[in-house]
Scaffold this motif. Structure first.
Motif, PDB file in Angstrom:
ATOM      1  N   ILE B 101       0.843  -1.205   0.000  1.00  0.00           N
ATOM      2  CA  ILE B 101       0.000   0.000   0.000  1.00  0.00           C
ATOM      3  C   ILE B 101       0.872   1.247   0.000  1.00  0.00           C
ATOM      4  N   TYR B 102       1.915   1.231   0.831  1.00  0.00           N
ATOM      5  CA  TYR B 102       2.793   2.413   0.899  1.00  0.00           C
ATOM      6  C   TYR B 102       3.418   2.686  -0.464  1.00  0.00           C
ATOM      7  N   LEU B 103       3.880   1.621  -1.150  1.00  0.00           N
ATOM      8  CA  LEU B 103       4.560   1.816  -2.432  1.00  0.00           C
ATOM      9  C   LEU B 103       3.595   2.269  -3.519  1.00  0.00           C
ATOM     10  N   ALA B 104       2.328   1.781  -3.465  1.00  0.00           N
ATOM     11  CA  ALA B 104       1.425   2.068  -4.577  1.00  0.00           C
ATOM     12  C   ALA B 104       0.621   3.349  -4.360  1.00  0.00           C
ATOM     13  N   GLU B 105       0.232   3.634  -3.101  1.00  0.00           N
ATOM     14  CA  GLU B 105      -0.747   4.698  -2.870  1.00  0.00           C
ATOM     15  C   GLU B 105      -0.107   6.041  -2.524  1.00  0.00           C
ATOM     16  N   TYR B 106       1.165   6.051  -2.178  1.00  0.00           N
ATOM     17  CA  TYR B 106       1.785   7.318  -1.822  1.00  0.00           C
ATOM     18  C   TYR B 106       2.844   7.672  -2.844  1.00  0.00           C
ATOM     19  N   ALA B 108       6.014   8.518  -5.093  1.00  0.00           N
ATOM     20  CA  ALA B 108       7.366   7.954  -5.049  1.00  0.00           C
ATOM     21  C   ALA B 108       8.339   8.986  -4.519  1.00  0.00           C
ATOM     22  N   ASN B 109       9.159   8.577  -3.590  1.00  0.00           N
ATOM     23  CA  ASN B 109      10.227   9.443  -3.121  1.00  0.00           C
ATOM     24  C   ASN B 109      11.420   8.564  -2.774  1.00  0.00           C
ATOM     25  N   ARG B 110      12.404   9.127  -2.093  1.00  0.00           N
ATOM     26  CA  ARG B 110      13.612   8.338  -1.857  1.00  0.00           C
ATOM     27  C   ARG B 110      13.318   7.104  -1.009  1.00  0.00           C
ATOM     28  N   THR B 113      12.075   4.271  -3.095  1.00  0.00           N
ATOM     29  CA  THR B 113      13.152   3.653  -3.882  1.00  0.00           C
ATOM     30  C   THR B 113      13.933   2.670  -3.028  1.00  0.00           C
ATOM     31  N   ILE B 114      14.269   3.081  -1.804  1.00  0.00           N
ATOM     32  CA  ILE B 114      15.036   2.207  -0.914  1.00  0.00           C
ATOM     33  C   ILE B 114      14.233   0.958  -0.586  1.00  0.00           C
ATOM     34  N   ILE B 115      12.934   1.118  -0.292  1.00  0.00           N
ATOM     35  CA  ILE B 115      12.107  -0.025   0.080  1.00  0.00           C
ATOM     36  C   ILE B 115      12.003  -0.994  -1.085  1.00  0.00           C
ATOM     37  N   ARG B 116      11.831  -0.451  -2.316  1.00  0.00           N
ATOM     38  CA  ARG B 116      11.732  -1.325  -3.488  1.00  0.00           C
ATOM     39  C   ARG B 116      13.047  -2.079  -3.700  1.00  0.00           C
ATOM     40  N   PHE B 117      14.159  -1.376  -3.504  1.00  0.00           N
ATOM     41  CA  PHE B 117      15.471  -2.025  -3.647  1.00  0.00           C
ATOM     42  C   PHE B 117      15.605  -3.178  -2.645  1.00  0.00           C
ATOM     43  N   CYS B 118      15.196  -2.930  -1.391  1.00  0.00           N
ATOM     44  CA  CYS B 118      15.307  -3.977  -0.373  1.00  0.00           C
ATOM     45  C   CYS B 118      14.412  -5.160  -0.716  1.00  0.00           C
TER      46      CYS B 118
END
Lengths: 324, 290
Positions: B101-106, B108-110, B113-118
């Motif tokens: 939810i955090y990645l899709a609904e809010y 994109a910021n730094r 990016t970090i969360i997606r990388f992890c």
């Protein structure tokens, strides 16, 4: 008239507005869970780093990965045989799997009749979804007997004396080559799926230009599509390599689990993951456990490197095609 | 009239073309052979082990000699897999769905990016490394192999799958639905919970099912955390048996009856994986078609 001012705000409403009617709270909760994902990764790195302290202090990281001794009884631990087995078996897997996997990618993206495309893609994906322990069992009961009788023994008898990598004796058949074959079957769907995806995004005008020049269908694939998708295909191969490097069960069950470096591909060997899985539950000493943990850390860094290169390559292809 | 050399070259190109096209078809066929072989072999071997006893009894010691008929069943492994994966799912679901939810609904910021990388790094992490971490954190601390340690390891493997699918499924929900809810005065979180998530619900369930199937077949992390247990156990703070563990251990045994039970367990795992993947495939295909 003594109407209450509709714009006067009660204390509760003011608080709710400050919290944007709860949006702030929900955002914080979502962010908190999302940061837990980051925390998981950091915890894994920190815990394995801390757990391997004894081994790092005793052998040093360089000493650990260059030493060939692995003897829990005398307390000598070197990771080179395991790293050698991991890298060689994964390389065999990559060499065996990449050519057919790329051909499958070509077939699924271009040549396959539309009606067959979805079921065939599903079957390739199922190949990736079968649990690795099932591959290992199939390797033990079906592939190894077949491989020993029809592949390993004939080759070793025919050319074993001249070519050292095929030297006998074959014994039960467990060894680097058969582990490589099993791993090849396991990483084939990964490479095929990525190849299909990057070949699908090759712009149509590239193909049409070749066709207009009178090229045959294969020439279009060979000269227009494969060069265009090359980086992405190499990325898919690196992803497959990463999967083979970290695979535990299939390697554990067919490789023979001997921490030795032998020239012959028919001799038993071990991989880092297999060695950890077979020895960690019954360690002889704290140093033994610590060495296995350090090996896990080294394995993680190797797969991380392979996957980072893969992501960069695949990402570049999809980004450049998106921009056109 | 074309010169003969041109015709010759044309013919050669046609031959190469035909040869390579046949080769692509051929290698697709060759790649599917192992799939068919493995599935056929698992079904053939596994179905023989399936009887009433197989599902209703736990391990019975194999008697050496004549009377090796009574071999018991794998009920303890079925119960163990159910408990270990269930506990893991309870922990992985909130983390995975909320991160999605955090990645899709809010925006994109730094941090995203970090969360997606992890998430990417966790997806590619060898499962044995995760097992080693759970071993250090729980088994070494408590001095005991436990089902809980196995669940914790499986959480790490499930979270990235759930996060990725949840994010993708939420992105498929059209923005007009969100705008309609906000225009009616709903706060953003209320919109997310009552409009966006219900629309993407089946997709999110898909991701959870895929994670479940992956976790059920995972062996390596369980090997160093759950250890295995020949008795029916319900205590998550102690060792337990699980289907993939049993399949591995019984394969290593010299007794034919145990090997047969290993195939029975493998068949159960393969059926779980096949049903999940095919139903997910059918569901997503219908969505794309409709």
């Amino acid at each position: 008239m003594a109407l209450t001012d509709p714009f006067a705000r009660s204390r509760g409403l003011r608080l709710r507005q400050r919290l944007q009617h709860g949006d702030l709270i929900f955002w914080l909760v979502a962010l908190g869970f999302a940061l837990l994902v980051v925390a998981l990764l950091l915890i894994i790195v920190a815990v394995t780093w801390d757990g391997s302290r004894e081994a790092r202090e005793t052998f040093g990281i360089v000493g650990f990965i260059t030493s060939t001794d692995w003897n829990p009884v005398t307390g000598e631990f070197g990771a080179l045989p395991a790293i050698y087995g991991t890298v060689v078996s994964s390389m065999i897997a990559l060499v065996l799997a990449a050519p057919p996997a790329i051909m499958i990618g070509v077939f699924l993206s271009d040549l396959c009749p539309a009606r067959l495309r979805a079921p065939l893609s599903l079957m390739v994906e199922l190949l990736a979804a079968i649990p690795s322990v099932v591959y290992g069992m199939w390797g033990v009961f079906v592939l190894i007997p077949f491989y020993r009788t029809f592949i390993a023994s004939p080759i070793s008898n025919a050319v074993g004396d001249q070519i050292p990598i095929f030297e006998g004796p074959v014994a039960v058949g467990r060894g680097l080559l058969v582990a490589g074959i099993i791993l090849a079957i396991m990483i084939l769907p990964t490479i095929a799926a990525v190849s299909r995806d990057v070949l699908t995004v090759v712009p149509t005008h590239q193909k049409e230009a070749m066709l207009a020049l009178g090229a045959t269908r294969w020439e279009v694939i060979r000269h227009a599509q494969l060069p265009y998708a090359r980086a992405g295909i190499v990325g898919g191969m690196m992803l497959g390599l990463g999967r083979a490097l970290g695979e535990t069960m299939a390697a554990l069950m067919v490789i023979g689990n001997m921490p030795r470096i032998e020239t012959s591909l028919f001799q038993p060997a071990t991989t880092a993951a297999a060695q950890i899985a077979s020895q960690l539950p019954t360690t002889e000493s704290d140093l033994h456990a610590s060495s296995l943990i350090l090996m896990a850390l080294v394995l993680f860094l190797i797969t991380l490197a392979a996957n980072s290169i893969a992501r960069l390559l695949v990402w570049n292809v999809s980004r450049s095609s998106g921009g056109r | 009239m074309r010169p003969a050399s041109t015709m010759r070259r044309y013919r050669r190109r046609t031959y190469i073309n035909r040869f390579m096209l046949v080769l692509t078809v051929g290698s697709t066929g060759v790649a599917l052979i192992p799939l068919v072989l493995i599935l056929a072999y698992v079904f053939q071997q596994g179905i023989g082990a399936w009887d009433v006893q197989f599902f209703t009894e736990s391990f019975r010691p194999v008697a050496l000699g004549e009377d090796t008929v009574q071999t018991g069943g794998v009920l303890h492994a079925i119960v163990g897999t159910f408990i270990i994966v269930g506990v893991a799912l309870l922990m992985a679901m909130p983390i995975g769905v909320m991160a999605g939810i955090y990645l899709a609904e809010y925006p994109a910021n730094r941090s995203s990016t970090i969360i997606r990388f992890c998430t990417d790094v966790l997806t590619a992490m060898p499962s044995i490394v995760v097992g080693v971490t759970a071993y250090i954190l729980i088994v070494q601390q408590t001095q005991r192999f436990s089902a809980l340690a196995g669940s914790v390891a499986l959480v790490v493997l499930m979270v990235p799958i759930i996060t990725r699918t949840t994010e993708e499924m939420l992105r498929l929900v059209p923005d007009s639905s969100r705008e309609a809810a906000i225009a009616l005065g709903a706060p953003k979180w209320w919109t997310t919970l009552t409009v966006v998530i219900p629309m993407a619900f089946s997709g999110i369930v898909t991701g959870i099912l895929l994670a479940l199937a992956r976790a059920a077949g995972e062996t390596a992390p369980l090997l160093v955390t759950v250890l295995g247990n020949n008795n029916l156990a319900y205590n998550i703070f102690g060792p337990m048996q699980a289907l993939p563990l049993l399949a591995y251990r019984y394969t290593e045994q010299p007794f034919a009856e145990m090997n047969e039970q290993a195939w029975g367990a493998a068949l159960l795992l393969v059926i779980i994986v096949l049903i999940t993947n095919i139903s997910v495939w059918l569901a997503t295909r219908r969505r794309q078609a409709g």
